[in-house]
Design a protein around this motif. Structure first.
Motif, short mmCIF file in Angstrom:
data_model
loop_
_atom_site.label_atom_id
_atom_site.label_comp_id
_atom_site.label_asym_id
_atom_site.label_seq_id
_atom_site.Cartn_x
_atom_site.Cartn_y
_atom_site.Cartn_z
N LEU A 24 55.13 35.66 78.67
CA LEU A 24 54.75 34.68 77.56
C LEU A 24 55.53 35.26 76.49
CD1 LEU A 24 51.17 33.67 77.89
CD2 LEU A 24 53.22 32.33 78.56
N GLU A 25 55.54 36.61 76.10
CA GLU A 25 56.18 37.13 75.03
C GLU A 25 57.53 36.80 75.00
OE1 GLU A 25 56.19 41.26 72.60
OE2 GLU A 25 55.21 41.12 74.42
N GLN A 26 58.33 37.20 76.49
CA GLN A 26 59.77 36.91 76.84
C GLN A 26 60.16 35.58 76.69
OE1 GLN A 26 59.92 38.71 80.38
NE2 GLN A 26 60.28 40.86 79.78
N LEU A 27 59.24 34.81 77.07
CA LEU A 27 59.57 33.25 76.92
C LEU A 27 59.49 32.92 75.45
CD1 LEU A 27 57.93 30.40 79.11
CD2 LEU A 27 57.87 30.49 76.41
N THR A 28 58.74 33.25 74.73
CA THR A 28 58.62 33.12 73.21
C THR A 28 59.86 33.13 72.49
OG1 THR A 28 56.22 32.90 73.28
CG2 THR A 28 57.50 33.22 71.10
N ALA A 29 60.26 34.61 72.78
CA ALA A 29 61.48 35.37 72.31
C ALA A 29 62.65 34.69 72.68
CB ALA A 29 61.48 36.75 72.67
N THR A 30 62.82 34.13 73.83
CA THR A 30 64.04 33.47 74.54
C THR A 30 64.10 31.92 73.77
OG1 THR A 30 63.98 34.58 76.45
CG2 THR A 30 65.12 32.63 76.32
N ALA A 31 63.05 31.35 73.65
CA ALA A 31 62.86 30.17 72.98
C ALA A 31 63.23 30.23 71.47
CB ALA A 31 61.75 29.45 73.28
N ARG A 32 62.78 31.27 70.84
CA ARG A 32 62.72 31.32 69.52
C ARG A 32 64.47 31.69 69.17
NH1 ARG A 32 60.02 35.57 68.65
NH2 ARG A 32 58.18 34.28 67.94
N ASP A 33 65.08 32.42 69.91
CA ASP A 33 66.60 32.75 69.93
C ASP A 33 67.44 31.50 70.28
OD1 ASP A 33 66.03 35.01 68.84
OD2 ASP A 33 66.14 36.06 70.90
N GLY A 34 66.89 30.39 70.71
CA GLY A 34 67.60 29.34 71.27
C GLY A 34 68.38 29.53 72.61
N LYS A 35 67.94 30.33 73.54
CA LYS A 35 68.60 30.80 74.71
C LYS A 35 67.92 30.51 75.92
CE LYS A 35 71.49 33.14 72.40
NZ LYS A 35 73.15 32.81 72.19
N THR A 36 66.99 29.47 75.87
CA THR A 36 66.33 29.04 76.95
C THR A 36 67.32 28.15 77.78
OG1 THR A 36 64.02 28.87 75.82
CG2 THR A 36 64.31 27.43 77.93
N THR A 37 67.44 28.28 79.15
CA THR A 37 68.48 27.60 79.83
C THR A 37 67.84 26.43 80.52
OG1 THR A 37 67.99 28.88 81.97
CG2 THR A 37 69.59 29.78 80.10
N PRO A 38 68.85 25.46 80.78
CA PRO A 38 68.34 24.43 81.69
C PRO A 38 67.24 24.66 82.97
CG PRO A 38 70.48 23.70 80.90
CD PRO A 38 70.21 25.14 80.76
N ALA A 39 67.65 25.68 83.57
CA ALA A 39 67.22 26.08 84.79
C ALA A 39 65.67 26.45 84.68
CB ALA A 39 68.11 27.34 85.45
N ASP A 40 65.65 27.30 83.43
CA ASP A 40 64.29 27.58 82.95
C ASP A 40 63.25 26.70 82.73
OD1 ASP A 40 65.09 30.38 83.21
OD2 ASP A 40 65.68 30.63 81.04
N MET A 41 63.76 25.46 82.65
CA MET A 41 62.97 24.24 82.20
C MET A 41 62.64 23.67 83.22
SD MET A 41 63.82 23.43 78.35
CE MET A 41 65.56 23.46 78.40
#
Length: 445
Positions: free
Chosen positions: A340-357
């Motif tokens: 969850l900490e990694q997911l939050t950091a990735t989303a905060r940096d705008g790096k969440t990919t379509p595959a991750d969703m």
């Protein structure tokens, strides 16, 4: 001689048909290398950076920031043999685009077969480039985004963030009299402190007269916001929603959290109440697998899943995104905390990919980080249930006949009544509540 290659817009996720050009990182004449990031695009799911598949010299950009391009349409041309003799760009076919050519071929852009559409420019105000705003993630408390407010005199003067507004009020500084030095003209703490030190009587500056025509702002609905809006409408008017609520005493969970912070195995983990809720959901799904299933309308079937891809709803200026923790049911509490900490950091940096969703099975929305007690969440499309985790507050609670202060939280579960019956939904919510109210109950699951 020069050899030109065109790079068509790829499908960065399953079933995507178009994307908006946000920012180019190259221009005609630039030398590019293989896998160099050349452009940032926004799809219906996320902002994505695209690498160049070949090396050479950029000769042409086929779409500008703000334009929407369909998948398969070329967005850039690169000369992969710039040392050769001068040559012109490949000509467009003699026929008009869309017309049938000799031999039956449909005329289209050079280097690309028959296509279904072309780039479309969206209406934009002025010539300002489209910039990607920084996200605010629902899984962790962050500062509210700053939005520019139009005024009649002086153009656009952006609002300051809440802490800066508070400071300005304390120091008697009128923000309307300041020119912000931050990004996009945002007023910073330093701007306010400088105005106060200079002794400017800005608190008495008369506010400029407002022109009603300048007090409204229109923003095109596109990208993530557009896809989310359609998905929420489809879900709300397709799946028959039922929402149930449960108020629980989570004092034992909070006491366990405090103890684990000093445990050697958890000292490097940011253990939040969301992690406990995620673990409780995964355990409760074992007894009520229906909430982890999905409704297949086309096949007239209910699809039961032996895995849990846990979605965590995150709010960003682009719109709602729901990145997934894959196989969350196989993770320990510690592993969930790290994920969850990694997911939050990735989303905060705008790096969440379509595959991750993609391919989620159950979603948690942590509205408690906004100080909200409860709500009626809308089920994420393709799933059958969603849990809203409310704020944890000190409240009076009856324990052994005595009213004492306790840590209290409200849960809200929305479920698809086509898949989940009332008894099943109630049982699942009660199980999650029991696990959060008494973590020792995990031994019984």
């Amino acid at each position: 001689m020069p050899q030109f290659k065109q790079f068509p817009l790829p499908d960065t996720g399953e079933g995507l048909t178009e994307a908006e050009i946000l920012t180019w990182h190259v221009k005609p004449g630039d030398v590019v290398t293989v896998n160099q990031i050349i452009v940032e695009i926004e799809t219906a799911k996320a902002a994505v950076e695209l690498p160049c598949p070949f090396a050479g010299v950029v000769t042409q950009l086929h779409a500008q920031p703000g334009e929407t391009v369909e998948v398969g349409v070329p967005i850039i041309t690169v000369d992969v043999d710039p040392g050769g003799a001068p040559a012109a760009e490949p000509p467009v076919s003699d026929g008009k685009i869309g017309e049938e050519m000799p031999g039956g071929r449909i005329a289209t852009l050079v280097g690309y077969g028959p296509r279904t559409g072309a780039a479309k420019r969206r209406a934009r105000k002025g010539s300002a480039p489209v910039a990607a705003p920084e996200p605010v993630v629902a899984a962790a408390p962050v500062a509210a985004p700053v939005t520019p407010e139009p005024v009649a005199a002086g153009g656009y003067v952006p609002l300051a963030k809440p802490p800066v507004r508070k400071l300005a009020k304390e120091l008697g500084v009128d923000l309307r009299a300041l020119n912000g030095s931050g990004r996009d003209g945002v007023i910073t703490r330093e701007d306010v402190e400088s105005a106060a030190r200079n002794g400017s009587d800005v608190s008495t500056v008369e506010a400029p007269a407002y022109d009603p025509a300048t007090r409204e702002r229109r923003v095109a609905v596109r990208g993530v916001r557009k896809a989310t809006a359609q998905a929420m409408v489809d879900s709300a008017f397709t799946a028959p929603h039922v929402t149930e609520f449960l108020t629980i005493d989570v004092t034992p969970m909070m006491e366990l959290r405090a103890r684990l912070k000093t445990h050697p195995g958890f000292r490097d983990v940011k253990l939040t109440p969301l992690a406990f809720a995620a673990r409780a959901v995964c355990l409760a799904i074992r007894r009520t697998p229906d909430v982890n299933a999905s409704w297949d309308a086309a096949a007239n079937e209910i699809v039961y899943k032996s895995y849990t891809h846990l979605g965590i709803a995150a709010a960003t200026p682009r719109g709602l995104v729901v990145p997934k923790v894959r196989d969350a049911d196989a993770m320990s509490l510690r592993e969930l905390g790290i994920a969850l900490e990694q997911l939050t950091a990735t989303a905060r940096d705008g790096k969440t990919t379509p595959a991750d969703m993609q391919h989620g099975t159950f979603t948690i929305t942590n509205i408690g980080v906004f100080g909200v007690d409860t709500g009626t969440p809308i089920i994420n499309p393709g799933e059958s249930a969603i849990l809203a985790l409310g704020a944890i507050r000190d409240m009076p609670w009856v324990v052994d006949g005595q009213v004492v202060p306790r840590k209290v939280c409200q849960l809200a579960l929305s479920f698809d009544h086509r898949v989940v019956d009332g008894q099943q939904g109630s049982q699942f919510l009660a199980d999650v509540g029991a696990l959060l109210a008494d973590p020792a109950m995990a031994f019984t699951f």
